[in-house]
Design an enzyme around this catalytic site. Structure first.
Site, mmCIF file in Angstrom:
data_model
loop_
_atom_site.group_PDB
_atom_site.id
_atom_site.type_symbol
_atom_site.label_atom_id
_atom_site.label_comp_id
_atom_site.label_asym_id
_atom_site.label_seq_id
_atom_site.Cartn_x
_atom_site.Cartn_y
_atom_site.Cartn_z
ATOM 1 N N ASP A 51 0.828 -1.211 0.000
ATOM 2 C CA ASP A 51 0.000 0.000 0.000
ATOM 3 C C ASP A 51 0.862 1.261 0.000
ATOM 4 O O ASP A 51 1.978 1.249 0.529
ATOM 5 C CB ASP A 51 -0.912 -0.035 1.240
ATOM 6 C CG ASP A 51 -2.071 0.934 1.115
ATOM 7 O OD1 ASP A 51 -2.312 1.461 0.009
ATOM 8 O OD2 ASP A 51 -2.748 1.163 2.137
ATOM 9 N N HIS B 85 2.560 3.546 -9.038
ATOM 10 C CA HIS B 85 2.427 2.111 -9.334
ATOM 11 C C HIS B 85 3.654 1.602 -10.099
ATOM 12 O O HIS B 85 4.103 0.482 -9.899
ATOM 13 C CB HIS B 85 1.148 1.847 -10.134
ATOM 14 C CG HIS B 85 -0.105 2.175 -9.377
ATOM 15 N ND1 HIS B 85 -0.323 1.753 -8.084
ATOM 16 C CD2 HIS B 85 -1.202 2.905 -9.710
ATOM 17 C CE1 HIS B 85 -1.497 2.201 -7.666
ATOM 18 N NE2 HIS B 85 -2.039 2.904 -8.630
ATOM 19 N N LEU C 13 10.435 -20.960 -4.751
ATOM 20 C CA LEU C 13 9.414 -20.139 -4.089
ATOM 21 C C LEU C 13 8.131 -20.208 -4.911
ATOM 22 O O LEU C 13 8.190 -20.195 -6.146
ATOM 23 C CB LEU C 13 9.909 -18.680 -4.036
ATOM 24 C CG LEU C 13 8.898 -17.590 -3.705
ATOM 25 C CD1 LEU C 13 8.505 -17.647 -2.226
ATOM 26 C CD2 LEU C 13 9.473 -16.189 -4.011
HETATM 27 C C1 FPP Z 1 -1.772 0.288 -3.326
HETATM 28 O O1 FPP Z 1 -1.394 1.613 -3.461
HETATM 29 C C2 FPP Z 1 -1.341 -0.552 -4.402
HETATM 30 C C3 FPP Z 1 -2.165 -1.129 -5.345
HETATM 31 C C4 FPP Z 1 -3.599 -0.874 -5.398
HETATM 32 C C5 FPP Z 1 -1.678 -2.012 -6.382
HETATM 33 C C6 FPP Z 1 -0.368 -2.690 -6.154
HETATM 34 C C7 FPP Z 1 0.323 -2.728 -7.463
HETATM 35 C C8 FPP Z 1 1.641 -2.636 -7.680
HETATM 36 C C9 FPP Z 1 2.608 -2.590 -6.591
HETATM 37 C C10 FPP Z 1 2.202 -2.535 -9.063
HETATM 38 C C11 FPP Z 1 1.840 -3.590 -10.054
HETATM 39 C C12 FPP Z 1 1.891 -4.976 -9.546
HETATM 40 C C13 FPP Z 1 2.480 -6.032 -10.184
HETATM 41 C C14 FPP Z 1 2.294 -7.382 -9.590
HETATM 42 C C15 FPP Z 1 3.313 -5.912 -11.372
HETATM 43 P P1 FPP Z 1 -2.520 2.729 -3.500
HETATM 44 O O2 FPP Z 1 -2.726 3.125 -4.907
HETATM 45 O O3 FPP Z 1 -3.758 2.258 -2.805
HETATM 46 O O4 FPP Z 1 -1.829 3.862 -2.675
HETATM 47 P P2 FPP Z 1 -2.522 4.996 -1.802
HETATM 48 O O5 FPP Z 1 -3.229 4.287 -0.670
HETATM 49 O O6 FPP Z 1 -1.382 5.812 -1.341
HETATM 50 O O7 FPP Z 1 -3.466 5.729 -2.690
#
Ligand code: FPP
Length: 247
Positions: free
Chosen positions: A22, A39, A133
């Site tokens: 997150d 992201h 893994l």
């Molecule tokens: C949360 O940050 C993250 C996500 C909703 C998506 C996680 C995705 C990635 C780390 C990148 C792509 C993944 C792969 C497997 C290639 P948020 O957007 O909710 O952050 P915020 O709470 O600060 O708004």
């Protein structure tokens, strides 16, 4: 770094580590970028973490990459996340092979765009023999939806006289979840300072240890992973028993 890593007890690592990644959006905002760039940076942390977890000898890693609720985000952000998934799968296949990492996916995968599903299936197929893994990507995943789906599948088996109600026990539920081939979660890490579980692996985390850090996911490096693991190693997991019974 090497000094704190050397404090890790190899025999006492979690068997199954799960991470709620997150803080991508907040990271981007705090650096003056658009959310989608967060992201992109977060993807670098994914790759680094997967490699580190594999090298440490942990057997199972589940990453919360996209929740059922994430479909409610702006289309541009959803498209970015799906494109990042596709390009990372293409680009990192060699990393998975080099480290003998087997990819699986959990969630309502039929909701993914066809192109993403195709790429995902291809990498799953190509890595299925790997043994170091198991990396489970939670995509279009929601634990409540998973439990509803399992309940329906079990109810159907009862209706068709395949199993009887008396036969239903915890293993029946386990065997109908997306995670049927995974052990229970031992350690659940959530980044970005939020203190909640957000519909992730509710059944599987019944006895998990929780670790929360203020670090935003794009800033999550090996030192943060090792710190979480060291914290886990200090905990006494009693599973409802008393300390003396554990000796
Ligand atoms: C949360 O940050 C993250 C996500 C909703 C998506 C996680 C995705 C990635 C780390 C990148 C792509 C993944 C792969 C497997 C290639 P948020 O957007 O909710 O952050 P915020 O709470 O600060 O708004």
């Amino acid at each position: 770094m090497e000094q704190i890593e050397s404090q890790l007890i190899k025999e006492h690592l979690p068997n199954h580590l799960a991470i709620i990644m997150d803080g991508n959006g907040r990271w981007a905002k705090s650096h003056g970028y658009e959310r989608v760039f967060g992201h992109k940076k977060g993807t670098e942390s994914v790759i680094e973490t997967v490699e580190n977890v594999g090298k440490l000898g942990i057997q199972y890693l589940t990453l919360y990459a996209f929740s059922t609720e994430n479909w409610n985000r702006p289309k541009r952000e959803i498209d970015t996340l799906m494109n990042l998934l596709i390009s990372s799968l293409k680009k990192e296949l060699k990393t998975l092979q080099k480290n003998s990492i087997k990819l699986i996916a959990i969630g309502c995968l039929e909701q993914l765009p066809k192109k993403a599903l195709r790429q995902l299936s291809e990498v799953i197929e190509q890595t299925k023999q790997n043994e170091n893994l198991t990396l489970a990507l939670a995509l279009s995943y929601g634990a409540r939806e998973e439990i509803v789906r399992a309940t329906k599948a079990i109810a159907l088996k009862v209706k068709n006289n395949i199993i009887s109600i008396e036969d239903i026990d915890q293993s029946t539920i386990n065997n109908h979840l997306y995670t049927q081939n995974l052990p229970d979660v031992d350690l659940l890490i959530r980044t970005s300072g939020e203190l909640r579980i957000s519909n992730f692996l509710l059944w599987q985390s019944a006895y998990a240890e929780f670790y929360f850090t203020d670090v935003l996911w794009p800033d999550f490096r090996k030192e943060h992973l090792v710190k979480a693991l060291l914290d886990y190693q200090k905990r006494e997991r009693r599973f409802g028993k008393i300390s003396e019974q554990l000796i």
